[in-house]
Enzyme design. Structure first.
Site, PDB file in Angstrom:
ATOM      1  N   THR A 217       0.989  -1.317  -0.146  1.00 17.67           N
ATOM      2  CA  THR A 217       0.057  -0.316  -0.121  1.00 17.67           C
ATOM      3  C   THR A 217       0.908   1.330  -0.119  1.00 17.67           C
ATOM      4  O   THR A 217       1.812   1.239   0.745  1.00 17.67           O
ATOM      5  CB  THR A 217      -0.957   0.101   1.055  1.00 17.67           C
ATOM      6  N   ASN A 219       1.139   4.651   1.751  1.00 18.19           N
ATOM      7  CA  ASN A 219       0.655   5.091   3.126  1.00 18.19           C
ATOM      8  C   ASN A 219       0.861   6.599   3.188  1.00 18.19           C
ATOM      9  O   ASN A 219       1.756   7.233   2.841  1.00 18.19           O
ATOM     10  CB  ASN A 219       1.649   4.618   4.167  1.00 18.19           C
ATOM     11  N   GLU A 265      -4.099   3.950   3.907  1.00 16.58           N
ATOM     12  CA  GLU A 265      -3.465   2.928   3.308  1.00 16.58           C
ATOM     13  C   GLU A 265      -4.056   2.457   1.825  1.00 16.58           C
ATOM     14  O   GLU A 265      -5.188   1.996   1.853  1.00 16.58           O
ATOM     15  CB  GLU A 265      -2.920   1.845   4.032  1.00 16.58           C
TER      16      GLU A 265
END
Length: 326
Positions: A217, A219, A265
């Site tokens: 992901t 972030n 995320e």
């Protein structure tokens, strides 16, 4: 190379003490413009039309910090569009620029007459203004739209006052949009905005746990005052190259693992690349579910698989307006 549309410096921004430059003689819409929602867009459209008719620039006068934060500094305010996002939205809507004035004791203490003379006439060299029907200005908010019209007429400025834009029986408002996002009702919020709500932020290094789960992901930290409901969302992400990518995002405290500070995320579908250090814009298309705690990583992965399936399905049929699309 053309200017990056995400770069607010690509359109003229004039702050306290700046010469109006290319915005001299502008038709100016006045307001806080938090969210740049459908009601705000009506003001902007009216200012743009008047400016085109008169052969003038179209601009806004807005204030930072938000006046509510000045008058109630101890009460957190969920800003729909902090300054950078607000300027981006205004630029994408085709304005020539913005006058950003610091809202402090000096500005709050101006009389209605001084507000017009010092800000509009001397500071901005405006040729006209556009405001909403409930606009108040000057010390103790004593200035009404009727007073503004009189002051402008005496100084040769045009003044247009627009009625409220309704959604159902109620006016479109930033407070309604905040309430919708706090409840996770993205559809309601986006309907009131007239575009998908979006946030921006730098991609930071995290714990990289997503990689081990098969879901790396990007972030981002959102402002502490962001009151978006914690949960899972179908999103689109604008990358630095201008492309929009589909994805699924989690906003919350990660209760299965660390239950830490809220973080956004985002997993981008069918994407491989290094996004660290880039400023990404993430727009929210739909709420999928609330944040949950899972008993095992396997249970979490199974749920993430289903979240991704739902997000892909939602986004495949989503044609909502976007301020980020090129």
């Amino acid at each position: 190379m053309p200017p990056d549309p995400l770069d607010a410096s690509a359109f003229a921004v004039r702050r306290d003490g700046d010469d109006p430059g290319p915005l001299a003689g502008a038709i100016v819409a006045i307001g806080n413009f938090d969210g740049v929602h459908r009601g705000h867009k009506a003001l902007l459209a009216a200012a743009g039309q008047a400016a085109r008719t008169a052969g003038r620039p179209a601009a806004v006068l807005t204030f930072e910090p938000h006046p509510r934060s000045y008058f109630r500094p101890n009460v957190p305010l969920f800003r729909l569009t902090p300054e950078a996002e607000k300027l981006l939205a205004l630029e994408r809507l085709g304005l020539d620029g913005a006058f950003v004035r610091r809202f402090d004791a000096g500005l709050a203490g101006l009389t209605a007459e001084a507000f017009v003379d010092q800000l509009l006439v001397t500071g901005m060299q405006a040729s006209g203004v556009v405001v909403g029907h409930d606009f108040r200005f000057g010390r103790d908010r004593a200035g009404t739209v009727e007073r503004l019209a009189d002051l402008c007429a005496a100084r040769g400025l045009s003044c247009a006052v627009l009625p409220a834009v309704l959604d159902g029986a109620e006016p479109v408002s930033s407070s309604r949009i905040r309430a919708a996002l706090t409840a996770g009702d993205v559809a309601e919020a986006n309907g009131l905005l007239g575009h998908r709500w979006f946030v921006t932020g730098e991609v930071r290094h995290g714990d990289k746990r997503g990689r081990t789960l098969g879901y790396p992901t990007a972030n981002q930290r959102l402002p502490e005052t962001c009151d978006l409901r914690h949960g899972i969302y179908a999103v689109r992400v604008r990358l630095a190259d201008g492309s929009l990518r589909a994805g699924v995002a989690s906003f919350g405290r990660r209760p299965t693992f660390d239950d830490g500070a809220p973080r956004l995320e985002t997993f981008l579908f069918d994407f491989a690349g290094d996004l660290y250090g880039q400023d990404l814009a993430v727009e929210f298309a739909a709420f999928i579910r609330g944040e949950e705690r899972f008993d095992s990583a396997e249970a979490l992965i199974a749920r993430m698989d289903e979240d991704s399936r739902q997000a892909r399905e939602i986004l495949a049929g989503d044609n909502a307006p976007s301020l980020l699309a090129s």
